[in-house]
Design an enzyme around this catalytic site. Structure first.
Site, PDB file in Angstrom:
ATOM      1  N   HIS A 250       0.768  -1.019   0.040  1.00 34.72           N
ATOM      2  CA  HIS A 250      -0.137  -0.017   0.028  1.00 34.72           C
ATOM      3  C   HIS A 250       0.756   0.948  -0.283  1.00 34.72           C
ATOM      4  O   HIS A 250       2.300   1.586   0.186  1.00 34.72           O
ATOM      5  CB  HIS A 250      -0.850  -0.154   0.590  1.00 34.72           C
ATOM      6  CG  HIS A 250      -0.297   0.159   2.659  1.00 34.72           C
ATOM      7  ND1 HIS A 250       0.416   1.036   3.134  1.00 34.72           N
ATOM      8  CD2 HIS A 250      -0.303  -1.113   3.204  1.00 34.72           C
ATOM      9  CE1 HIS A 250       0.240   1.683   4.619  1.00 34.72           C
ATOM     10  NE2 HIS A 250       0.411  -0.486   4.760  1.00 34.72           N
ATOM     11  N   CYS A 267       2.765  -4.463   6.814  1.00 32.02           N
ATOM     12  CA  CYS A 267       2.342  -4.236   5.639  1.00 32.02           C
ATOM     13  C   CYS A 267       4.126  -4.122   4.499  1.00 32.02           C
ATOM     14  O   CYS A 267       4.732  -4.039   5.000  1.00 32.02           O
ATOM     15  CB  CYS A 267       1.668  -3.269   5.659  1.00 32.02           C
ATOM     16  SG  CYS A 267       0.220  -4.367   5.567  1.00 32.02           S
TER      17      CYS A 267
END
Length: 419
Positions: A250, A267
């Site tokens: 992301h 992440c």
């Protein structure tokens, strides 16, 4: 002459104290050469910000402070949210009154935030101190299937993402980007441990910013331009009892250009500009390998390993097709397990099934092969469409095999449907 890699390595003690390089070989992807810094405004607009920041740091270390000032001013004009650039600008203002000895002399900020920015600078400099061997191939990518146009490899130790295009099954270097991983590093094992997992995963979809806003409200700001979920936990993770979910590629909040090398909850995050560039190469099924470090292979070395891995999978296929049950079952290791089925149960089941068949044909289509990143013993992962036909059964499915070394031979330790 001291090498760039040695210079970058000693930056940990003080980014401005390292002695400057006497010369540098300029190539595509290198920082901006000193003689071009008079064009700083146009360079900052047309050049990737990382190259400009590295050129500015280099100029400071070579006592070319006017050049560094021009580069940083031009960069901040195009990237006003680049915190590392603001840190360097503060140092350059302080340099008018006193010598600089380390990055962050002039910045009244917390020790943790300052260390984050220093680590980011170190990681970015290291990329140019040890240039990517663009003619070589990561050992993790042994074969890409025709359906996989691109593959991504995350080098967790160097905070770097590498992108490869599929050239008839052979990965070819395309681009690389700085990236952020988990606050506590890599090797995820449980929910909430703030680590990034190691393994082979696949992009499962795309969550645009509008969808993130609807689902998460103000928290969606953390993901910047959007998110691309990965298939963590995969079959092997679940077999090993690893927990957690929501591991994505992301972007970053719009108020900052980039985050520290270790700043996410697990992440992999990129600057919004880099995430947007990478997004053009991501679709469901794109492989994303997250490894502690990349082993780069020359093409001839890679071909030897690729052919050896293909031979292992093809031998398993042929021996299954032969209905020679002992030979087929010799491919399974003592650690084999699928759910509650161990090796003994598997052997008994397969012997019973084969006893009722007169012939079988097994085809493996859309095959991709990966050297699986682990913290302990080596593993292979095969991903394919299996087409099984016999005199009393026809079946097609997406399948995954995981193999480990056992007394020098590759043995299957997991076999099952792939998501």
């Amino acid at each position: 002459m001291r090498s760039w890699f040695k210079i970058a390595t000693c930056l940990a003690a003080g980014l401005y104290l390292a002695p400057p390089a006497n010369s540098m070989h300029w190539q595509r992807g290198s920082p901006v050469p000193p003689q071009l810094t008079e064009r700083a405004p146009s360079l900052a607009a047309d050049t990737h910000p990382e190259r400009v920041i590295v050129a500015a740091l280099t100029a400071v270390r070579q006592n070319r402070l006017d050049d560094a000032n021009r580069l940083i001013d031009a960069l901040l004009a195009t990237r006003p949210n680049y915190r590392l650039a603001h840190l360097i600008k503060g140092d350059l203002l302080l340099a008018r009154a006193q010598p600089l000895n380390q990055l962050g002399n002039a910045t009244p900020t917390s020790a943790d935030k300052l260390n984050d920015l220093r680590q980011e600078a170190l990681m970015r400099l290291a990329r140019y101190g040890a240039p990517t061997p663009t003619t070589q191939i990561p050992a993790n990518l042994l074969q890409l299937s025709p359906s996989q146009e691109y593959a991504v490899v995350v080098d967790a130790s160097s905070a770097r993402i590498y992108v490869f295009r599929n050239d008839q099954g052979t990965p070819r270097y395309l681009a690389d980007f700085y990236a952020t991983i988990g606050k506590l590093g890599f090797g995820k094992s449980k929910e909430g441990d703030q680590r990034t997992p190691l393994g082979v995963y696949f992009v499962t979809g795309h969550m645009p910013r509008a969808e993130l806003d609807q689902r998460y409200g103000v928290q969606a700001e953390l993901y910047g331009v959007g998110a691309w979920p990965l298939s963590y936990p995969n079959e092997w993770d679940r077999q090993q009892g690893r927990t957690g979910h929501g591991i994505w590629l992301h972007g970053v909040p719009f108020d900052t250009y980039s985050r520290a090398p270790q700043a996410s909850n697990g992440c992999v995050a990129l600057s919004n500009a880099d995430m947007s560039a990478l997004a053009a190469m991501l679709k469901p099924g794109t492989p994303v390998v997250i490894t502690p470090t990349i082993e780069w292979l020359k093409p001839a070395e890679w071909q030897v390993r690729q052919q050896a891995a293909r031979a292992e999978i093809d031998a398993w296929r042929r021996d299954w097709e032969s209905l020679d049950t002992p030979r087929y079952l010799s491919h399974y290791g003592r650690n084999f397990r699928v759910g509650n089925t161990d090796l003994n149960s598997w052997n008994a089941q397969k012997a019973q099934v084969n006893a009722g068949k007169r012939w079988a044909k097994v085809a493996l289509n859309d095959l991709s092969l990966f050297f699986y990143p682990t913290a302990d013993q080596p593993m292979l992962m095969a991903n394919f469409e299996q087409d099984y036909r016999s005199d009393n059964l026809e079946n097609q499915m997406r399948k995954r095999l995981y193999l480990q070394r056992e007394q020098g031979d590759w043995k299957v330790v997991f076999e099952g449907a792939g998501r």
